[in-house]
Each structure stands twice: as C-alpha cells, then as structure tokens.
Scaffold this motif. Structure first.
Motif, short mmCIF file in Angstrom:
data_model
loop_
_atom_site.label_atom_id
_atom_site.label_comp_id
_atom_site.label_asym_id
_atom_site.label_seq_id
_atom_site.Cartn_x
_atom_site.Cartn_y
_atom_site.Cartn_z
N GLN A 198 14.96 -12.65 -24.00
CA GLN A 198 16.10 -11.85 -23.55
C GLN A 198 17.40 -12.42 -24.11
O GLN A 198 18.29 -11.66 -24.48
CB GLN A 198 16.15 -11.83 -22.03
CG GLN A 198 14.98 -11.07 -21.44
CD GLN A 198 15.38 -10.18 -20.30
OE1 GLN A 198 16.13 -10.60 -19.44
NE2 GLN A 198 14.90 -8.96 -20.29
N LEU A 199 17.48 -13.73 -24.15
CA LEU A 199 18.68 -14.38 -24.70
C LEU A 199 18.84 -14.02 -26.17
O LEU A 199 19.94 -13.69 -26.62
CB LEU A 199 18.56 -15.90 -24.51
CG LEU A 199 19.63 -16.76 -25.18
CD1 LEU A 199 21.01 -16.48 -24.58
CD2 LEU A 199 19.30 -18.24 -25.02
N MET A 200 17.73 -14.06 -26.91
CA MET A 200 17.78 -13.74 -28.33
C MET A 200 18.18 -12.27 -28.53
O MET A 200 18.97 -11.95 -29.41
CB MET A 200 16.43 -14.00 -29.00
CG MET A 200 16.07 -15.47 -29.04
SD MET A 200 17.35 -16.45 -29.83
CE MET A 200 16.62 -18.05 -29.87
N LEU A 201 17.63 -11.40 -27.66
CA LEU A 201 17.98 -9.98 -27.74
C LEU A 201 19.48 -9.79 -27.45
O LEU A 201 20.17 -9.05 -28.17
CB LEU A 201 17.13 -9.18 -26.74
CG LEU A 201 17.47 -7.70 -26.57
CD1 LEU A 201 17.14 -6.92 -27.84
CD2 LEU A 201 16.70 -7.09 -25.40
N ALA A 202 19.96 -10.48 -26.43
CA ALA A 202 21.38 -10.39 -26.07
C ALA A 202 22.26 -10.85 -27.23
O ALA A 202 23.28 -10.22 -27.53
CB ALA A 202 21.66 -11.23 -24.83
N LEU A 203 21.85 -11.92 -27.89
CA LEU A 203 22.64 -12.43 -29.02
C LEU A 203 22.60 -11.45 -30.20
O LEU A 203 23.61 -11.27 -30.89
CB LEU A 203 22.13 -13.81 -29.45
CG LEU A 203 22.48 -14.96 -28.51
CD1 LEU A 203 21.78 -16.23 -28.94
CD2 LEU A 203 23.98 -15.20 -28.45
N GLU A 204 21.43 -10.84 -30.41
CA GLU A 204 21.31 -9.84 -31.50
C GLU A 204 22.24 -8.66 -31.24
O GLU A 204 22.95 -8.21 -32.14
CB GLU A 204 19.86 -9.33 -31.59
CG GLU A 204 18.86 -10.34 -32.09
CD GLU A 204 18.87 -10.53 -33.61
OE1 GLU A 204 19.55 -9.75 -34.29
OE2 GLU A 204 18.22 -11.48 -34.08
N ILE A 205 22.22 -8.18 -29.98
CA ILE A 205 23.07 -7.02 -29.64
C ILE A 205 24.54 -7.42 -29.79
O ILE A 205 25.33 -6.69 -30.38
CB ILE A 205 22.75 -6.50 -28.22
CG1 ILE A 205 21.33 -5.92 -28.17
CG2 ILE A 205 23.76 -5.45 -27.79
CD1 ILE A 205 20.84 -5.54 -26.79
N THR A 206 24.88 -8.58 -29.23
CA THR A 206 26.27 -9.04 -29.31
C THR A 206 26.70 -9.16 -30.77
O THR A 206 27.78 -8.68 -31.16
CB THR A 206 26.42 -10.43 -28.63
OG1 THR A 206 25.86 -10.35 -27.32
CG2 THR A 206 27.86 -10.85 -28.53
N GLY A 207 25.82 -9.76 -31.57
CA GLY A 207 26.12 -9.93 -33.00
C GLY A 207 26.34 -8.61 -33.69
O GLY A 207 27.31 -8.43 -34.46
N SER A 208 25.46 -7.65 -33.41
CA SER A 208 25.57 -6.35 -34.10
C SER A 208 26.84 -5.62 -33.68
O SER A 208 27.48 -4.95 -34.50
CB SER A 208 24.33 -5.50 -33.85
OG SER A 208 24.31 -5.06 -32.52
N LYS A 209 27.24 -5.78 -32.43
CA LYS A 209 28.45 -5.08 -31.97
C LYS A 209 29.72 -5.77 -32.49
O LYS A 209 30.72 -5.11 -32.78
CB LYS A 209 28.48 -4.97 -30.44
CG LYS A 209 27.34 -4.16 -29.87
CD LYS A 209 27.13 -2.84 -30.57
CE LYS A 209 25.78 -2.23 -30.31
NZ LYS A 209 25.46 -1.11 -31.20
#
Lengths: 98, 178
Positions: free
Chosen positions: A69-80
């Motif tokens: 979940q942390l990795m997913l959150a970082l991916e989403i944050t990064g993409s935004k």
C-alpha cells in the motif's frame, strides 16, 4: 472334517480365565496412570503454538500488505506530482513563446 | 535533550489535523459515481509495520524507509470516472478551501482555463524549515486524486526519492550545514 481343523477349533475355543487372573495382571502392571492431564497440557501447548504461528503469519501478511500500500501511495503521489510538473512546463513554454 | 523531541507535540497536532482534513472531504458524494476507487489509509502503526518490510539493502526501499521515519500517516483517495463531468470544480474547490494560509502554503496551483483540463495543486504545511504535511490534489477530466501525507518530511529525504516511483526531480534549496 479333518483332524487339524478339530485341533484348531479346540485351541481357539473361548475359555474363562482362571480365578484371580485379572488381579495378578493388574498387580504386575501397577497403578493406572492418568493421561488426561498430559493430554490437556499437550493440546494447550499445540493450540498456543498454532496461535503464535498464526499470529506471526498474520502480522507478516499485514506488514507485507502495508508495504504494498505504501508503494502504491508513493506511485500515485509521484504520478500526480509529475502531472503538476508537466502542467507547469506547458504553461512556462506557452508564456515563453508568447 | 534531543531537539527532535521538542517537535513531538507539534507532530502529533499535525497528524490529527491531517487526518481530520482527509475525513472532512465528502467522499460519500463522489465515490458512488466512480468506476474505480483507490483508497490507501496508512496510519503511523501501519507505516511502522511497512517499514519493517522495507529492505535496508535495496537502495530505493532504504530511501523510502528513511523518508517515512517521521511520517504519521499517508492517505490517498483516487476516483476514476467513466466519463467527464462526473464531479464538479465546486467539489474540488471545497477540498482546496480547507487548505488555507497561514497553516498551509500553496506551492503549486495549476488551473486549466478550458473546461475538462487538468488541474493540479500542491500544498504544504510548514514550520520553519520543517515540512509537517503535504497535500496533492489532481483533478483530471476523468480522475480526481487527493494525497495527504501527514508528519515531518525531511526535504533531503524527499529529494533523494525524486526520480523514483514517478516522483519528478525535486529542486529544493539545500540545507546549509555549519
């Protein structure tokens, strides 16, 4: 009927034990040990072991899931954040050409 | 006494405020219209748990581990819609309105003049050089995403993560060490 069969039947015939047989056997075996306490203790140890293993497994699963979940959150944050950066780039290029 | 402990009450307050911010958004109104709903809620305990599973040997994971050290929570909500216009700019505005100065500083605010354009905002809660929280709002035609990172973020650690996980290169003013 053969003689052998008669002998076999005679040998296997149900017989009453001699008097005092049970007492003699029991006196040789000794007092009966109670296994109930041991069984409960073994079952309790096994259950607590299973619970510990299960608990450990569940904590492992939770930790692994939290990492995902942390990795997913970082991916989403990064993409935004990248989206914001792209938009800024577009705007600065537009203002540069104007 | 370690100076770090002086920040603790401030960090707890920041954590509470951050969570509060995410809860105040009316997701119940928006979520039913979405075809995809991504929700990540990582509080301090879950982050600590995740940190144990991050390898100190793998460079990327080691950097993430360092970054999340003082983070109290990461909350992400991303809604994907089947068609444009499923949410209004008023919905976005109601989220933005909670991020007001002086508590929050608007770092990036890109708003498209044409309807259906991409809008993005990055807001930061700071105390001196310390970052206490970041909110990213991305409003795309068919997607609305709000990221809320609560807790102390070291800009140096953030910079180390740039270029990873799709995070753009971050140019932050370097700390001067005396």
């Amino acid at each position: 009927m053969s003689h052998f069969e008669d002998q076999l039947r005679s040998a296997l015939r149900r017989k009453q034990p001699p008097a005092g047989f049970e007492d003699r056997v029991m006196s040789r075996v000794g007092p009966r040990r109670s296994l109930t306490g041991w069984r409960w203790a073994t079952a309790a140890i096994a259950a607590s072991l299973m619970l510990s293993v299960g608990g450990y497994g569940y904590r492992q699963y939770q930790g692994y899931r939290a990492k995902q979940q942390l990795m997913l959150a970082l991916e989403i944050t990064g993409s935004k954040l990248a989206l914001a950066e792209r938009r800024i780039d577009q705007l600065s290029q537009r203002s540069f050409h104007e | 006494m370690n100076n770090r402990y002086l920040y603790l009450p401030l960090l707890f307050a920041a954590g509470a405020l951050g969570q509060e911010f995410h809860q105040q958004i009316n997701w119940d109104k928006l979520a039913p219209k979405a075809i995809e709903n991504v929700e990540v809620n990582l509080d301090g305990n879950l982050l600590q748990m995740a940190a144990k599973f991050l390898s100190g040997q793998k460079p990327d994971e080691a950097k993430v581990k360092k970054l999340i050290g003082d983070i109290k929570g990461i909350y992400v909500r991303s809604l994907t819609f089947a068609k444009e216009g499923e949410y209004s700019m008023a919905d976005v505005e109601s989220i933005r309105s909670q991020l007001k100065a002086p508590a929050w500083s608007k770092i990036v605010d890109v708003r498209s003049a044409k309807p259906g354009g991409d809008n993005a905002g990055v807001y930061m809660k700071t105390d001196g050089n310390q970052i206490l929280g970041i909110v990213v709002i991305a409003a795309e035609p068919k997607e609305l995403t709000v990221v809320n990172i609560v807790g102390a973020l070291d800009p140096e650690n953030l910079r180390e993560l740039s270029g990873k996980f799709g995070i753009p290169k971050i140019e932050l003013e370097k700390k001067t060490k005396k």
